[in-house]
Design an enzyme around this catalytic site. Structure first.
Site, PDB file in Angstrom:
ATOM      1  N   ASP A 342      33.515  41.368  34.349  1.00  0.00           N
ATOM      2  CA  ASP A 342      32.300  40.706  34.639  1.00  0.00           C
ATOM      3  C   ASP A 342      31.229  40.965  34.289  1.00  0.00           C
ATOM      4  O   ASP A 342      30.861  42.296  34.401  1.00  0.00           O
ATOM      5  CB  ASP A 342      32.446  40.497  36.353  1.00  0.00           C
ATOM      6  CG  ASP A 342      31.062  39.463  36.657  1.00  0.00           C
ATOM      7  OD1 ASP A 342      31.409  38.391  36.383  1.00  0.00           O
ATOM      8  OD2 ASP A 342      30.329  40.022  37.346  1.00  0.00           O
ATOM      9  N   GLU A 378      33.536  39.829  29.586  1.00  0.00           N
ATOM     10  CA  GLU A 378      32.772  38.633  29.660  1.00  0.00           C
ATOM     11  C   GLU A 378      31.365  39.003  29.164  1.00  0.00           C
ATOM     12  O   GLU A 378      30.527  39.846  29.694  1.00  0.00           O
ATOM     13  CB  GLU A 378      32.380  38.026  31.017  1.00  0.00           C
ATOM     14  CG  GLU A 378      31.759  36.965  31.268  1.00  0.00           C
ATOM     15  CD  GLU A 378      31.466  36.393  32.667  1.00  0.00           C
ATOM     16  OE1 GLU A 378      31.370  35.330  33.093  1.00  0.00           O
ATOM     17  OE2 GLU A 378      31.141  37.588  33.384  1.00  0.00           O
TER      18      GLU A 378
END
Length: 701
Positions: A342, A378
């Site tokens: 993330d 990401e």
């Protein structure tokens, strides 16, 4: 209670069959107390007797798995210098393999008093804190191991452990919403039939329920609020005994592996749930705040590139060690097959700027465990210069946000040039070829947990997030969606027919593109979030998969797409197309055509708002053999894309590209049954292609 010196490593609580070694790293600490709790909540404190290299440690004979514990750190309290030690605060072990209980949001868990934020809060937080659990390390894996499926054969299914199973009618009620529910045969059979090869699980590290959400009657559903990087989130365990979540998670991984399905974890190492200077003291903030977090020049405050209040300090070796030890633990002990990081750009910030050659990425590359699993970034964060799509090191794959945006724009007839669409469809060589990466560096997706579902993408022009309690201010306004003429639910059959076709268009484009397709769980069923594009706080029917409302036609369409991709390697090449990166000027592995059957001209490549094109893929032309060194050969195909609002007569290419073609798929109608029995289409003949549809032809001769 007699405590032995023990050892500084491994950190955390380590049971050896006769007792447990405890170790906690803190440069700031002057004394560390180990706090043991019995089932009635009574606390026994023991000073850790030894400190070695700032690791405070001790060994307790007879302490067994299931023992509840925490730490109290005695040290400096000087927020203006970044120090926030306070022995009144019970702290979670950052290396805890299990967590029991939840936080009660009492004033005691905060470092300050509510009526005087400059005053130190000396209220005991233990009654309101969850407990760390001594872990049972023994588990019968029966020979299980990581599957190591090649990237080019991978199809990812992004799902939420709870949301995927919470309403599944064939899963026993007591297992719904749990690791055991995902391991149930009903779940696994569905995944196998769908044709996915890997599940990407939204965060399963133990995370905290945000106070501001609970105050509104909401909950943190997505789980991007981690506080323990080794402990499976206990709320997802059907077995509620302390520490039982770990064994249940392992059993889930084992069951998925037996079905030849990999497990990828969405991990949040960029920040923790302790927030900013107004956040609680739960773990690292009380252990050694100035060491673990990036602080501003005024060291009372935190740097924040994540929108959550803090960022971990990636310049510190023990911060890197914490993350690397966690990654290795989930690979070696929990047998997961990879990670999706993330806001990975935040991990590359040693000072302020993003540095892709920083220590974290160097360590990942050099580590013999982590460099063997799937690594997905990401590739952005919320800070300046955080959008880093295409810039991660070799060996990494990335969520390709440019693919998402381009494909969304194409099917709503907006913006992309032919060259932009061609790059995205062929694996984005403009982003990844330059640093020796391959098409599978691109994780292609049209939808993900963050944004509209596929059905909502074709049903709403605007977000509808009022249920989140922020007056519809939260969530992105850059949706690149199109409601097909009516906002939200409708009985208009013309609109519903167009929406169904648009969903098929997106799915077909996704699965037939080079790279790794990622499907959002429930998109193949027609799942809706009622226009909510930021359902992070909706732990309810808005977010859960509704197994009672299934678009069976779309479901079967998706299954056949996945099987078709599996059976035809021309759609999942391991290497780039030859010649020039996109339109190789007559190269026969790929060719691009306008609707008149003419190869695309240089002028056409730069045109914006491209609405129609044809693509030839040559199954005879593969630059690399298969895993056994054998030549790879496939059928050849011609894809026709018509994003125009009217039908177009497409002229098929001349004989050089194929004498006769069979129509296999038409998103206006679906899969062509018994295609081989249908009359073929001659080279140079015209084929009427419906408005906003995709047609796939297979070369017959």
């Amino acid at each position: 209670m007699k405590i032995w010196p023990g050892t500084p490593y491994p950190l955390g609580a380590t049971y050896d069959g006769a007792g447990t070694n405890f170790s906690l790293f803190s440069e700031a600490a002057e004394r560390v107390e180990l706090c043991l709790f019995d089932e009635a909540g009574r606390e026994t404190r023991v000073n850790l007797p030894e400190v070695t290299g700032y690791c405070w440690h001790g060994y307790l004979p007879g302490v067994e798995p299931g023992q509840r514990y925490g730490f109290r750190v005695h040290g400096p309290w000087s927020p203006e210098q970044g120090n926030r030690c306070n022995s009144a605060k019970l702290l979670l072990d950052p290396y805890a393999k299990g967590i029991d209980g939840d936080i009660t949001w009492d004033e005691a868990v905060f470092p300050y008093l509510f009526d005087d934020r400059d005053a130190r809060n000396d209220k005991d937080s233990a009654p309101f804190m969850p407990r760390s659990i001594v872990h049972q390390p023994f588990f019968d894996w029966s020979g299980d191991r990581q599957l190591q499926r090649p990237w080019h054969e991978t199809v990812i299914y992004e799902l939420h452990v709870k949301g995927f199973t919470a309403q599944h009618p064939d899963i026993p009620p007591e297992l719904r919403g749990t690791y055991a529910g995902l391991a149930h045969s009903a779940s696994i059979d569905y995944l196998k039939q769908l044709g996915v090869t890997a599940v990407e699980l939204l965060p399963v590290h133990y995370f905290v329920q945000d106070k501001h959400l609970l105050d509104q009657g909401l909950r943190n559903y997505w789980g991007y609020n981690s506080i323990a990087y080794f402990a499976p989130h206990s709320a997802y365990a059907a077995d509620k005994r302390p520490g039982a979540a770990s064994a249940e998670f392992k059993q889930m991984v084992k069951a998925l592996h037996q079905a030849d399905i990999e497990v990828i974890l969405d991990v949040v190492y960029n920040h923790t749930a302790e927030g900013n200077d107004l956040g609680p003291v739960l773990c690292l903030k009380g252990i050694d705040n100035a060491y673990y977090y990036q602080l501003m020049e005024d060291r009372r405050y935190y740097r924040d590139y994540t929108g959550t209040g803090n960022c971990l300090n990636m310049r510190q070796p023990h911060v890197l060690q914490l993350i690397m030890d966690s990654l290795r633990y989930w690979v070696l002990e929990m047998h997961v097959d990879g990670f999706r990081f993330d806001l990975a750009s935040a991990l590359a910030r040693e000072l302020h700027e993003v540095q892709m050659l920083n220590a974290f990425f160097n360590i990942i590359q050099q580590d013999p465990v982590t460099n063997q699993v799937k690594l997905i970034a990401e590739p952005w964060d919320l800070g300046e210069g955080g959008y880093q799509v295409g810039k991660f090191p070799s060996g990494w794959s990335e969520w390709n946000g440019k693919y998402r945006d381009c494909i969304r724009n194409f099917w709503r007839t907006q913006e992309p040039t032919l060259s932009e669409f061609a790059y995205r469809f062929t694996g984005s060589s403009d982003l990844y070829e330059g640093n020796s990466r391959h098409p599978f560096a691109s994780i292609n997706f049209v939808t993900s947990h963050d944004g509209f579902t596929l059905r909502d993408l074709v049903s709403y022009n605007e977000k509808h997030n009022l249920a989140n309690g922020e007056d519809n201010r939260d969530g992105t306004d850059d949706n690149r969606s199109w409601n097909c003429g009516v906002e939200g639910p409708t009985d208009d059959m013309e609109v519903l027919t167009l929406r169904a076709r648009q969903q098929r268009n997106f799915l077909a484009t996704l699965v037939l593109s080079q790279g790794v397709p990622m499907l959002l769980a429930g998109d193949e069923l027609g799942r809706t979030q009622q226009g909510n594009n930021n359902a992070y706080c909706q732990d309810n029917e808005i977010s859960w998969v509704d197994w009672g409302k299934v678009d069976t036609g779309l479901q079967e369409f998706t299954r056949r797409l996945a099987r078709f991709r599996r059976d035809h390697p021309v759609f999942r090449r391991r290497r780039w197309f030859q010649g020039q990166p996109i339109h190789g000027g007559g190269q026969d592995d790929i060719a691009w055509f306008n609707y008149m059957g003419e190869q695309a001209s240089e002028e056409l490549w730069g045109n914006g708002g491209i609405q129609s094109l044809g693509i030839f893929l040559n199954g005879d032309s593969f630059p690399n053999p298969n895993a056994r060194g054998e030549p790879v050969k496939d059928d050849s195909f011609y894809l026709i894309f018509n994003a125009h609002f009217e039908p177009i007569d497409f002229v098929l290419p001349p004989n050089h590209w194929g004498l006769r073609w069979l129509r296999i798929l038409d998103t206006n109608e679906g899969w062509v049954e018994n295609a081989a029995d249908q009359p073929g289409l001659e080279a140079g003949s015209a084929l009427s292609v419906a408005a906003r549809s995709l047609v796939l032809l297979q070369r017959q001769a």
